[in-house]
Write a protein that holds these residues in place. Structure first.
Motif, PDB file in Angstrom:
ATOM      1  N   ARG A  18      76.437   9.233 -47.671  1.00 50.47           N
ATOM      2  CA  ARG A  18      76.412  10.083 -48.868  1.00 50.47           C
ATOM      3  C   ARG A  18      77.238   9.476 -49.998  1.00 50.47           C
ATOM      4  N   GLN A  19      78.376   8.867 -49.669  1.00 52.93           N
ATOM      5  CA  GLN A  19      79.212   8.238 -50.701  1.00 52.93           C
ATOM      6  C   GLN A  19      78.473   7.079 -51.362  1.00 52.93           C
ATOM      7  N   ARG A  20      77.905   6.223 -50.537  1.00 55.32           N
ATOM      8  CA  ARG A  20      77.192   5.063 -51.081  1.00 55.32           C
ATOM      9  C   ARG A  20      75.944   5.481 -51.856  1.00 55.32           C
ATOM     10  N   LEU A  21      75.262   6.513 -51.367  1.00 56.51           N
ATOM     11  CA  LEU A  21      74.084   7.008 -52.068  1.00 56.51           C
ATOM     12  C   LEU A  21      74.480   7.571 -53.434  1.00 56.51           C
ATOM     13  N   GLU A  22      75.588   8.260 -53.489  1.00 50.53           N
ATOM     14  CA  GLU A  22      76.076   8.813 -54.756  1.00 50.53           C
ATOM     15  C   GLU A  22      76.408   7.680 -55.733  1.00 50.53           C
ATOM     16  N   VAL A  23      77.038   6.616 -55.228  1.00 47.12           N
ATOM     17  CA  VAL A  23      77.370   5.475 -56.087  1.00 47.12           C
ATOM     18  C   VAL A  23      76.088   4.809 -56.602  1.00 47.12           C
ATOM     19  N   LEU A  24      75.106   4.629 -55.729  1.00 48.20           N
ATOM     20  CA  LEU A  24      73.842   4.009 -56.152  1.00 48.20           C
ATOM     21  C   LEU A  24      73.151   4.843 -57.225  1.00 48.20           C
ATOM     22  N   ARG A  25      73.117   6.146 -57.033  1.00 47.88           N
ATOM     23  CA  ARG A  25      72.423   7.006 -58.000  1.00 47.88           C
ATOM     24  C   ARG A  25      73.197   7.119 -59.298  1.00 47.88           C
ATOM     25  N   ALA A  26      74.532   7.030 -59.252  1.00 48.04           N
ATOM     26  CA  ALA A  26      75.338   7.079 -60.474  1.00 48.04           C
ATOM     27  C   ALA A  26      75.143   5.797 -61.290  1.00 48.04           C
ATOM     28  N   ASN A  27      75.018   4.660 -60.613  1.00 51.06           N
ATOM     29  CA  ASN A  27      74.816   3.382 -61.306  1.00 51.06           C
ATOM     30  C   ASN A  27      73.421   3.247 -61.885  1.00 51.06           C
ATOM     31  N   ARG A  28      72.484   3.988 -61.329  1.00 45.41           N
ATOM     32  CA  ARG A  28      71.092   3.912 -61.800  1.00 45.41           C
ATOM     33  C   ARG A  28      70.936   4.559 -63.168  1.00 45.41           C
ATOM     34  N   GLU A  49      74.467   2.400 -38.184  1.00 40.27           N
ATOM     35  CA  GLU A  49      75.472   1.442 -38.638  1.00 40.27           C
ATOM     36  C   GLU A  49      76.535   2.111 -39.505  1.00 40.27           C
ATOM     37  N   ILE A  50      76.151   3.179 -40.222  1.00 42.98           N
ATOM     38  CA  ILE A  50      77.107   3.915 -41.048  1.00 42.98           C
ATOM     39  C   ILE A  50      76.992   5.397 -40.699  1.00 42.98           C
ATOM     40  N   ASP A  51      78.065   6.142 -40.923  1.00 43.59           N
ATOM     41  CA  ASP A  51      78.021   7.574 -40.629  1.00 43.59           C
ATOM     42  C   ASP A  51      77.560   8.348 -41.869  1.00 43.59           C
ATOM     43  N   GLU A  52      77.467   9.668 -41.718  1.00 47.11           N
ATOM     44  CA  GLU A  52      76.907  10.489 -42.789  1.00 47.11           C
ATOM     45  C   GLU A  52      77.765  10.496 -44.048  1.00 47.11           C
ATOM     46  N   THR A  53      79.073  10.548 -43.889  1.00 45.85           N
ATOM     47  CA  THR A  53      79.934  10.578 -45.083  1.00 45.85           C
ATOM     48  C   THR A  53      79.837   9.278 -45.863  1.00 45.85           C
ATOM     49  N   GLU A  54      79.818   8.153 -45.150  1.00 43.28           N
ATOM     50  CA  GLU A  54      79.679   6.862 -45.836  1.00 43.28           C
ATOM     51  C   GLU A  54      78.305   6.755 -46.501  1.00 43.28           C
ATOM     52  N   ASP A 114      60.689   3.161 -51.494  1.00 42.08           N
ATOM     53  CA  ASP A 114      60.482   1.743 -51.253  1.00 42.08           C
ATOM     54  C   ASP A 114      61.511   1.257 -50.232  1.00 42.08           C
ATOM     55  N   PRO A 115      61.084   0.734 -49.083  1.00 41.75           N
ATOM     56  CA  PRO A 115      62.045   0.313 -48.061  1.00 41.75           C
ATOM     57  C   PRO A 115      62.871  -0.904 -48.460  1.00 41.75           C
ATOM     58  N   THR A 116      62.442  -1.639 -49.474  1.00 45.81           N
ATOM     59  CA  THR A 116      63.207  -2.820 -49.893  1.00 45.81           C
ATOM     60  C   THR A 116      64.211  -2.488 -50.981  1.00 45.81           C
ATOM     61  N   SER A 117      64.209  -1.249 -51.478  1.00 41.96           N
ATOM     62  CA  SER A 117      65.168  -0.868 -52.504  1.00 41.96           C
ATOM     63  C   SER A 117      66.539  -0.652 -51.872  1.00 41.96           C
ATOM     64  N   ALA A 118      67.552  -0.528 -52.705  1.00 38.13           N
ATOM     65  CA  ALA A 118      68.913  -0.327 -52.198  1.00 38.13           C
ATOM     66  C   ALA A 118      69.011   0.978 -51.417  1.00 38.13           C
ATOM     67  N   GLU A 119      68.369   2.033 -51.917  1.00 37.38           N
ATOM     68  CA  GLU A 119      68.394   3.300 -51.191  1.00 37.38           C
ATOM     69  C   GLU A 119      67.636   3.196 -49.872  1.00 37.38           C
ATOM     70  N   GLU A 136      67.907   2.989 -43.986  1.00 35.50           N
ATOM     71  CA  GLU A 136      67.676   2.327 -42.701  1.00 35.50           C
ATOM     72  C   GLU A 136      68.977   2.105 -41.941  1.00 35.50           C
ATOM     73  N   ARG A 137      70.025   1.716 -42.645  1.00 32.62           N
ATOM     74  CA  ARG A 137      71.322   1.514 -41.986  1.00 32.62           C
ATOM     75  C   ARG A 137      71.841   2.819 -41.401  1.00 32.62           C
TER      76      ARG A 137
END
Length: 90
Positions: free
Chosen positions: A79-89, A72-77, A56-61, A66-67
């Motif tokens: 992956r870090q943010r994706l890991e945080v989103l999936r851990a909170n889910r 707008e963000i690099d690969e390490t950022e 879903d393009p409107t979801s946080a992931e 898209e960013r």
């Protein structure tokens, strides 16, 4: 069932089917409907599969993806943010 119908159809005079038509033309209509339904099922499942893969393009992931795609963000950022989103889910 078809073994009892086919001899009966073959015994019918040719003019009963119309000029130039044989008794086998009736099989084209079921084949047409089977193909039409098959194409509908194939394309609907393909669209469903594509939607599941892309997400879903409107979801946080989706926004994060898209960013990252826009640069707008690099690969390490990413992956870090994706890991945080999936851990909170969970």
């Amino acid at each position: 069932m078809t073994t009892t119908i086919l001899p009966a159809l073959a015994a019918m005079p040719a003019h009963a089917w119309g000029p130039g038509y044989g008794p086998g033309w009736f099989i084209l209509i079921p084949i047409f409907w089977i193909l039409l339904i098959g194409f509908f099922i194939f394309f609907s499942r393909r669209m469903y599969w594509r939607h599941r893969i892309q997400g879903d393009p409107t979801s946080a992931e989706g926004v994060l993806r898209e960013r990252y795609a826009r640069g707008e963000i690099d690969e390490t950022e990413y992956r870090q943010r994706l890991e945080v989103l999936r851990a909170n889910r969970k």
